[in-house]
Enzyme design. Sequence first.
Site, PDB file in Angstrom:
ATOM      1  N   VAL A 174      71.091 173.120 -15.178  1.00  0.00           N
ATOM      2  CA  VAL A 174      69.124 173.243 -15.864  1.00  0.00           C
ATOM      3  C   VAL A 174      69.231 174.318 -16.320  1.00  0.00           C
ATOM      4  CG1 VAL A 174      67.270 172.259 -15.118  1.00  0.00           C
ATOM      5  CG2 VAL A 174      69.220 171.268 -14.889  1.00  0.00           C
ATOM      6  N   PHE A 229      63.963 176.917 -26.414  1.00  0.00           N
ATOM      7  CA  PHE A 229      65.132 176.497 -26.136  1.00  0.00           C
ATOM      8  C   PHE A 229      65.492 175.394 -26.758  1.00  0.00           C
ATOM      9  CE2 PHE A 229      61.778 177.249 -22.138  1.00  0.00           C
ATOM     10  CZ  PHE A 229      62.290 178.849 -22.607  1.00  0.00           C
ATOM     11  N   TRP A 249      70.283 175.219 -19.701  1.00  0.00           N
ATOM     12  CA  TRP A 249      69.976 174.485 -21.245  1.00  0.00           C
ATOM     13  C   TRP A 249      68.166 175.283 -21.435  1.00  0.00           C
ATOM     14  CZ3 TRP A 249      65.071 172.669 -21.164  1.00  0.00           C
ATOM     15  CH2 TRP A 249      64.973 171.368 -22.918  1.00  0.00           C
ATOM     16  N   HIS A 250      67.936 176.121 -19.980  1.00  0.00           N
ATOM     17  CA  HIS A 250      66.560 176.768 -20.668  1.00  0.00           C
ATOM     18  C   HIS A 250      67.239 177.623 -21.605  1.00  0.00           C
ATOM     19  CE1 HIS A 250      64.755 173.699 -18.017  1.00  0.00           C
ATOM     20  NE2 HIS A 250      63.446 174.491 -18.775  1.00  0.00           N
ATOM     21  N   GLY A 251      67.902 178.445 -21.709  1.00  0.00           N
ATOM     22  CA  GLY A 251      68.316 179.649 -22.299  1.00  0.00           C
ATOM     23  C   GLY A 251      69.412 180.464 -22.225  1.00  0.00           C
TER      24      GLY A 251
END
Lengths: 469, 574
Positions: free
Chosen positions: A316, A469, A319-321
Site C-alpha cells: 500500500v 500517485f 502504491w502511493h509512490g
Amino acid sequence: MLFNSFQYWLFFLIVALLFYSIPFRAGKVLLLCASYVFYMWWDPRFIVLILTSTVVDYFLGIWLEVTSGRRKKLLLAVSLVVNLGILGFFKYYDFFAGSIAALLHISPSSVVLQVVLPVGVSFYTFASLSYTFDVYWGKMKAVRNLIDYALFIAFFPHLIAGPIIRARQFISQIPRWRRPAAIVVQSGIILVLSGLLKKMVFADRFAVVSDAYFKDPLAHPGWLAAWSGCLAFFMQVFFDFSGYTDIARGCAKLLGFEFPLNFARPFLSRNPPDLWQRWHITLSTWVRDYLFMPFSLGRKGRFVLYRNMLVVMILVGLWHGANWTFVVWGAYHGLLLIGYRLFDRATVGTAIDRVMKKRYFVPFSVGLMFAAFVLSAAFFRPKTLQTSGYVLSALFGFQHLTGEFLMTTGTIVLLFTSLFLAAAQERNQFIDRLALQPPRVQIPAYVLAFLVLELFPATGPVPFVYFQF
Amino acid sequence: MNAVSQLKGEVYKRSEVEPRNSWALAKTRSALAAVVVCFAACLGAVGAGTAAGQSSGVPAITAKPQHVTVIDGRDTTEIHWDTGNGSMGFVFVTGPERKPVLFATGAKGTQKVPWIRSGKYVFELYSDQDRRTLLASVVVFASAETEAASQGMLWRSRARWLLVLVLFVIVYFAVYLSSTGTLRTTFPTEPTTSPRPLHVRRNLLLGIAAFICLDGIIFHSGLYVSILAPDSYAGRLAVITRAEKQRVPSGLKEVLVLGDSRMAEGFSTTVADELGSAAGFKFVNLTEPASTVNSWYYMLREVDPAARRYSAIVVPYGIGYEPSTADPLRISMAAPLLRYGDCFNFASAFQRWSGRFRAFTACILRGSAYQSDVTDLLEHPIVRIRSVQREAERLHSRAVYKGRDYDLVGTSYDPTTGQVTFAPKLTEAQRAAVRKSLIQPSQSDMEYSLKLQRDWIPRILNRYSKSSTAIVLTPVPRGPFVDLPVFSMAYHSVLPSVITQRTTFSVPEQTFEFLEKPEYYFDAFHLNAKGRQRFTETLVSELVGRLRSADSKPHFNSGFQLAADRPLESNEAN
C-alpha cells in the site's frame, strides 16, 4: 484541468448539458469521449496506455468467462502482466533500477530513464484489475459492451485520483441508469460544494504551513515546528484527497452515477484497523479483497497473518509512490496494525480494556490514533529517508529544541473547526442531511459556502496531492 | 479468524479470540521485536548517515539557530563547519554594512557567536584565506525586538496556547458526544429519497442571488473598503483616493499628478507647491507605487466625478514593463474603485485569460479581490483597527516624504555581461535593492505595458474631452543606466502621435534626460532625494509656463475626437 479550476467546470457544464439533451445510449459515447478529452488534457500521449489497458482487459474478460483450467490462469496472467507491466514500468522502473544500480555501485544515470508518470495510472490500473479478478473468480459476468467497459475505466470524475471503482459497482448501474432524482442532484451539489471547500479552503491553507516546513525541515528545527509541519501535512492530505473524492462523487451523482464512499472522518479513528475503515476506503477494501484475502485464505497461524499484513501495508505504501519513504510509511502502518492486534489480545478482559471501552476515554483513543497517523507524515512527505530521519528526530524532541509554532491563529482555528465538524458529522450526518432541509436552512448554507469559497481560498488553483500517485 | 477482520478490524469479537498460544505469541513478539529493531537500526543508520554525511566529502556550514531574535541588543548563535575532506577551512563573516572578516579556521569545528546584532550575517567557508574557493555558506538573520514588543509577543504566544487549550476542551466534548461506544463498521451515505418535493434549482439560484447581494452590501458599498489594511496596495490606493475625494478645494488652480513608483519617488508636492503657489497653482499628488494607468483612470473617476475639478492632470508615460504575474496585485489594487459596469473594460486590460477571469469576477464579486485582506483582518483584528486609526499619520508621512538620500555615483552596470560594479559606499541592503531593480523584463511584459498606456490614456483623454481640464503627458526619466536594453525604445514609439496630439500639451521627450545619471538615482529606476528635487522643479516650471499660456486658449481640447477612438467613448457612456 483541475477540479478546482474554471476550465473544469466549464467542461463539466458543457458535458452535462449535452449528456442530458441526447438519449442515454448516445450519452454513454459522449461521456466516454469527454473522459478521453479530459485525460488527454493532461498529456495526450498517455491515452494509448488507457486504451491498451481497456481493450486488453475487455477481450480477456470475455475469454476468461468462457475458458477454464490452465488457459484461464494464463489469461489472468496476461492481464496482470499488461496492467502491472504498465504500472510497473511507468511508476516503478526508475525507482527499482536506481536502487539496484546504487546497490551494485553503478551510476544511476546510466540506468534511470526519467520516465514520466502518467496521471491516474495507479487508479485505473486497480480498477481494471478488479474487473479481471472478479470475472476470473466468477463474481461477475464479462462485459459484452466495449463502450460500457471503456466508460467504467475512463469515466472522468474518477479517472485521475479515484475513488477506485469496481466493475461490479459501476457497470451494474449502466443498464439501470435513469435521470437522477431531485434528492440525488441536491446531494451531488452539496458534495461538490463540500469538496471545493475542503480543497480550496482547508487543504490549500494547511498546505502553506506544511510546505513551509517540508521545503526545508533543517531550517525549522525543534519539535514544535516538526509537529506543526506534520500535522498540517496530514490535514492537507486528508482535505485534498477527500475534497477530490467529494467532487468526483458529486459530479458522478449529477450525471446519474454513484461512487462509493472513500473517507469517513478518519480524524475520529480510535485504533489502526478503524483508521483503515475510514481512510481511503476504496483502496483499503481493494487491497483487502484482491491482495490480502487471496494470500491469507487457507493459511493458518498468526505469524503468517501478521506477515501478510505487513507485506500488504508495504505494498500500500509503495502504491502511493516509488520511494523508500513510502515503503517505510507502509511498514509503519503495518506495524501499527500488528502492534494494535497484539496489544488488544494482551489486554482483553483486563482493567485497561475496561477503561478503554469507557465513553470518556474515546477522545483519548482518538487523540492517540490521530498523533500516530500524524507521525507517519515524517515518511510520507520527505523525499529521502535521511530527511525522514531528521523530521522524526525533531518530532521526538531529540534536538532538544522547542522551535517555531508554524501554525497561524487562522490555521489553528481551521484545524479545530475541522475536528469539530467531523465530530458533528459523525453524530448526525448534518452535511448529508442538508439535502433534505427546507429552503430556510439550505439557502443560508449555500450563501455561507459561496462566501467562504470567495473569501478564503489559498491563491490560485493548487494541484491535488493524489494526482502524483 | 476471518482474514478480512484481521486487517480491517471488522466484526471483531472478543469471544471469538482463540485461546492463547504461547509459542505463537512468543514467535510473533520476537518477529515484531526483530522488525522494530531493524526499523530502529534503519533510522539509526539514517541518523548516522546524516552525521556521516558531513564528513564524507561534502563541505558544510550550519548555524543554529539560523534566525536569531535580538532582545537585549545582542544574541548568540552557533556556527558549525566542516570542509568534508579534512583540509583546512577558513570561515569568514560579513556583518551588516561591514567587510568580510576571518571568523575561524580549521578543518571542522563549532564556535559560538555571542555578538549577533540586528541584521544579516553571512558566514562563508572557504578553502583558502584569499577567499577564492567558496565551499559553503549560511546566512544568519537577526531581528531586533524591543522589550515591549517581546512582552507583546509573549502574551500573544500565551493567548495562542490558551486558545489551543480551549479548543481542545471543545473538541474533547464534541468527540465524546459523537462517539457511540461501540466501534462503527458502517457509514451511511447521502439520502436517496425525500419525504417531500425538493426545489433544487430554485434553492440554488436563490442561494446564488443572496450571495451576490451580500457581497454587494459588504464589499461594494464601501463598508469594507473603510477597513482595508492601510499598508496593502489596495488599502493605500483606497486611502489616498478617499482623502482626495474628501479634501476641501483650495480655491487655487489645482494640478493633479498621477503615476507609479517612479513618479511617487520623483515628484514632491511640497517642492511643487513652493514653486507653483506664486502662479496660483496647487499640486495634488495621487501617485502610488505599483499603480497602472487603468487604476489612474478609475481614481480620476472617483475623485473627479464631474470631470472639472482640476485645472490640469499630469499623466506620466514611458517605457516600462508589467509582468503578468502581478495580475492579482493589479486586480486587488483597483478593486476598491471598481463598479459592476466595469467588468468587461477592466477585464480586457489583462493579458492572460486567467487574469481576465479574475478581474471580471472581482468586478462582480468584489470580496474575491480581498481574500488575503479578509484573512489578515480575521487573524489580527486589533492590529487592523489600530492601523486604520493611524490613517491621518500615514497621509502626513506621505506628504512630508523627502526621498532617499543616497546615490549611485561610482556604480556601473554592464548590460551585456550583467555585471554590476558597486560603489564601496553602498550598503549590502542598498546593493540588494539595486540588483533587484536591474531586471530584464520580457518583451511581452514590455509590450503589455505599452498596450496599457495606448489603451487607457485615450480613455482618460476621452473622459476630459469636453472639459476645461488640461491633460498633460509627461515622460519620466528612464534611469541611471540608459544602456539597459529595456530603454532601447524611443519615447515617441510608446504613444502614437495621434494620442499625444490630443493632449493639451506634452512635456518634450528630452526634458528630463539631464537627470539620467547615477547621482540622481537610488536604484535602477527611481530618483533619489536630489533627483526628486530637480525633477519636480523642472516639471513644475514646464507646467506652470505652459498652463498659463493654455489659459489664454480655453477648452481647446474639447470636442477633439478621433474616429478610431469613438468606440471607446461609447464604452465610457455605458
